[in-house]
Design a protein around this motif. Structure first.
Motif, PDB file in Angstrom:
ATOM      1  N   ASN A 394      47.524  37.724  46.376  1.00  0.00           N
ATOM      2  CA  ASN A 394      46.951  36.411  47.007  1.00  0.00           C
ATOM      3  C   ASN A 394      47.462  36.390  48.363  1.00  0.00           C
ATOM      4  N   ASN A 395      46.870  35.498  49.193  1.00  0.00           N
ATOM      5  CA  ASN A 395      47.072  35.102  50.512  1.00  0.00           C
ATOM      6  C   ASN A 395      48.008  33.901  50.662  1.00  0.00           C
ATOM      7  N   GLN A 396      48.498  33.543  49.285  1.00  0.00           N
ATOM      8  CA  GLN A 396      49.416  32.375  49.670  1.00  0.00           C
ATOM      9  C   GLN A 396      50.873  32.933  50.187  1.00  0.00           C
ATOM     10  N   ARG A 397      51.272  32.170  51.221  1.00  0.00           N
ATOM     11  CA  ARG A 397      52.383  32.535  52.038  1.00  0.00           C
ATOM     12  C   ARG A 397      53.465  31.541  52.129  1.00  0.00           C
ATOM     13  N   ASP A 398      54.781  31.843  52.489  1.00  0.00           N
ATOM     14  CA  ASP A 398      55.755  30.761  52.722  1.00  0.00           C
ATOM     15  C   ASP A 398      56.004  29.762  51.692  1.00  0.00           C
ATOM     16  N   GLY A 399      56.338  28.731  52.359  1.00  0.00           N
ATOM     17  CA  GLY A 399      56.672  27.461  51.322  1.00  0.00           C
ATOM     18  C   GLY A 399      58.046  27.514  50.913  1.00  0.00           C
ATOM     19  N   ASN A 407      53.980  42.654  52.931  1.00  0.00           N
ATOM     20  CA  ASN A 407      54.025  43.762  53.988  1.00  0.00           C
ATOM     21  C   ASN A 407      52.560  43.706  54.567  1.00  0.00           C
ATOM     22  N   GLY A 408      52.313  44.034  55.863  1.00  0.00           N
ATOM     23  CA  GLY A 408      51.072  43.890  56.739  1.00  0.00           C
ATOM     24  C   GLY A 408      50.869  42.704  57.574  1.00  0.00           C
ATOM     25  N   SER A 409      49.633  42.721  57.789  1.00  0.00           N
ATOM     26  CA  SER A 409      49.474  41.292  58.925  1.00  0.00           C
ATOM     27  C   SER A 409      48.256  40.633  58.396  1.00  0.00           C
ATOM     28  N   ILE A 410      47.487  40.950  57.351  1.00  0.00           N
ATOM     29  CA  ILE A 410      46.456  40.300  56.880  1.00  0.00           C
ATOM     30  C   ILE A 410      46.840  39.364  55.696  1.00  0.00           C
ATOM     31  N   ASN A 411      46.747  38.050  55.791  1.00  0.00           N
ATOM     32  CA  ASN A 411      47.098  36.924  55.050  1.00  0.00           C
ATOM     33  C   ASN A 411      45.624  36.056  55.105  1.00  0.00           C
ATOM     34  N   PHE A 412      44.534  36.647  55.072  1.00  0.00           N
ATOM     35  CA  PHE A 412      43.099  35.772  55.078  1.00  0.00           C
ATOM     36  C   PHE A 412      42.060  36.671  54.745  1.00  0.00           C
ATOM     37  N   ALA A 413      41.022  35.962  54.359  1.00  0.00           N
ATOM     38  CA  ALA A 413      39.845  36.960  53.757  1.00  0.00           C
ATOM     39  C   ALA A 413      38.845  35.944  54.259  1.00  0.00           C
ATOM     40  N   PRO A 414      37.688  36.577  54.461  1.00  0.00           N
ATOM     41  CA  PRO A 414      37.171  38.135  54.603  1.00  0.00           C
ATOM     42  C   PRO A 414      37.943  38.490  55.996  1.00  0.00           C
ATOM     43  N   SER A 415      38.099  39.747  55.865  1.00  0.00           N
ATOM     44  CA  SER A 415      38.679  40.501  56.931  1.00  0.00           C
ATOM     45  C   SER A 415      38.155  41.879  57.179  1.00  0.00           C
ATOM     46  N   SER A 416      37.895  42.240  58.654  1.00  0.00           N
ATOM     47  CA  SER A 416      37.311  43.600  58.938  1.00  0.00           C
ATOM     48  C   SER A 416      38.420  44.594  58.725  1.00  0.00           C
ATOM     49  N   GLN A 417      39.699  44.096  58.584  1.00  0.00           N
ATOM     50  CA  GLN A 417      40.818  45.063  58.753  1.00  0.00           C
ATOM     51  C   GLN A 417      41.524  45.504  57.367  1.00  0.00           C
ATOM     52  N   GLY A 418      40.777  45.123  56.174  1.00  0.00           N
ATOM     53  CA  GLY A 418      41.150  45.357  54.887  1.00  0.00           C
ATOM     54  C   GLY A 418      41.484  43.976  54.305  1.00  0.00           C
ATOM     55  N   GLY A 419      42.716  44.063  53.347  1.00  0.00           N
ATOM     56  CA  GLY A 419      42.888  42.869  52.613  1.00  0.00           C
ATOM     57  C   GLY A 419      42.543  42.740  51.232  1.00  0.00           C
TER      58      GLY A 419
END
Length: 509
Positions: A394-399, A407-419
């Motif tokens: 999932n895109n839940q991070r930190d806390g 890994n990677g730079s994508i922590n959201f959706a939708p994205s044109s960069q994948g994910g």
């Protein structure tokens, strides 16, 4: 001097400025109930729902504030179910449940699904005695290939209330009185019986918890119930209501009042020790899972509301169907890590099992997860006992206490960069239709006494004597005769006039 006195009087009469505080808080009898912001509350007993039967709306700010504050009242001990025992094992379904649900762990008789079960008392703290009269928790976590699924239930088939907005009031009334913290793990006090006398929907529950069912002799010989109503959905999108029942292979065994309280003094950890020792000796602890089913089209044809947690479904109309067996055969290695940090929630579902509009269930779905985030931190799902065996992405991070390295730079959706992308649902989705006014109402089928009377009349003479004795043993600690009379007149006499007379005489009323 007169000028100074006049100035002081004017200041004393002025309202506090915004942001100012007054340490003295008055909850005088007759004061208007308000939110934390001072807004008056016009209905403290019914959640905001679509129509009178639900589901509950997230925009019910009064309920959310009330339950969210309640969830944060203790650090770090559980507010309820504080003392418990746990064990690991497995579950096996007997036959594929394909006709009723697409849940994968309920399809293959050869598959053993790992489980963890936590048994608990409810009212007392972590140091309280195991055998005092109380409801017992029976919570099961299934580690399935589709994620974790929790059945979070009790050892009794009904509950005190039918709407989660009243849960904080119930627990406040059950717990020790706030001015002296007495009694620490008993309902024998003014506040509990005052609340009960004003809450007739609790009557049926009293016939269970004040019978010998309120003092089980062993977690190995104790039934479990889901209490709430759930929805099973098959791959065709067809849905049925279900109620869960756990039946112990060793049968049901309870203590009478005298033995329960004697053992509480001799060995406060009796039930925890009994479960641990049995598994250490190599004895398997087994339960069978049964369900009652009801076609959703039948719900409005009943004499009771099937989503009312103060009611049972008659087994002659909705017979128990065997589903599978559960075997507990391994004790935890570390109590704190695996039992104390275990987090259950009715919102932990898998495809093929969904929520009904049961008002208690709707509130629990929010409250349990909210409690765990407060008690254990936002990453409580990553703790060993709570961790899913299925892949989590999932895109839940930190806390607080985040231990994963992403890994990677994508922590959201939708994205044109994948994910990450959404899953494709297998089968036809179940889409219940809901329409109604946004309102606060009690469900219209609110017969609070008939099932309680039926249960009492079905008891044998010994069971009736024990029920009367157990009620007297609790009510004798109530120091206000007017509350004793209210409890007898409003509740017990509605069960049976003879029972009420017996208790009145024993209490000297």
């Amino acid at each position: 001097m007169k000028t100074i006195l006049l100035f002081m009087l004017v200041v004393a009469m002025m309202p506090l400025a915004p942001g100012a505080s007054d340490d003295a808080v008055s909850n005088a009898s007759g004061s208007v109930l308000t939110t934390g912001q001072g807004h008056p509350i016009f209905d403290n007993n019914n959640s905001l729902t679509v129509g009178e039967r639900g589901p509950t709306l997230l925009q019910d700010i009064e309920f959310i504030e009330k339950i969210a504050n309640f969830d944060r009242e203790r650090i770090p001990e559980r507010v309820v179910h504080a003392k418990g025992a746990g064990a690991f094992g497995y579950f096996q379904v007997y036959e594929p449940m394909t006709n009723y649900t697409k849940a994968k762990f309920l399809q293959d008789p050869d598959q053993k699904t790992p489980v963890f079960v936590r048994f608990s008392t409810v009212a007392g703290g972590r140091g309280s005695a195991d055998t005092v009269r109380d409801v017992r928790g029976f919570a099961t976590k299934f580690y399935t290939e589709e994620g974790n699924y929790d059945i979070v239930g009790n050892d009794l088939p009904v509950f005190f209330i039918r709407d989660a907005i009243k849960f904080p009031d119930l627990v406040h009334a059950v717990k020790a009185e706030p001015h002296n913290n007495i009694p620490s793990s008993s309902t024998g006090h003014n506040n509990f019986w005052d609340f009960i006398s004003q809450t007739p929907e609790s009557t049926h529950m009293l016939t269970w918890v004040f019978s010998d069912r309120g003092t089980p002799a062993s977690y190995r010989m104790m039934e479990g119930f889901g209490v709430n109503t759930y929805v099973w959905v098959n791959s065709e999108g067809q849905a049925v209501y279900v109620k869960y029942h756990w039946k112990p292979a060793l049968g049901v065994k309870n203590f009478d009042h005298q033995n329960a309280y004697r053992i509480a003094g001799e060995d406060p950890d009796y039930l925890v020790r009994d479960l641990w020792d049995a598994i250490e000796r190599g004895e398997s602890v087994e339960y069978e899972l049964y369900v009652q089913m009801m076609n959703i089209s039948e719900e409005l044809n009943q004499t009771f509301d099937p989503l009312d947690d103060t009611k049972t479904w008659p087994e002659d109309q909705f017979p128990l169907m065997p589903v599978g067996k559960m075997v507990l055969d391994r004790n935890p290695d570390n109590f704190f890590t695996q039992v104390e940090q275990a987090a259950f929630c009715p919102a932990n579902l898998v495809p093929g099992i969904e929520l009904s509009a049961d008002k208690m269930l709707q509130g629990r779905v929010f409250s349990y997860a909210d409690t765990q985030r407060y008690r254990l931190g936002v990453n409580f799902k990553d703790l060993p006992t709570n961790r899913s065996l299925a892949t989590v992405a999932n895109n839940q991070r930190d806390g607080a206490m985040q231990t994963k390295i992403f890994n990677g730079s994508i922590n959201f959706a939708p994205s044109s960069q994948g994910g990450l992308i959404s899953a494709t649902e297998a089968g036809v989705p179940y889409e219940p239709y809901v329409q109604g006014n946004i309102t606060r109402e009690t469900i219209y089928k609110t017969d609070d006494f008939s099932q309680a009377r039926e249960r009492y009349l079905a008891m044998n003479e010994t069971e009736k004597e024990h029920l009367a004795g157990n009620l007297v043993a609790d009510l004798k600690w109530v120091t206000k005769p007017e509350i004793q009379r209210l409890a007898i007149d409003n509740i017990i006499a509605q069960i049976d006039e003879g029972l009420a007379a017996t208790i009145s005489e024993a209490l000297g009323l």
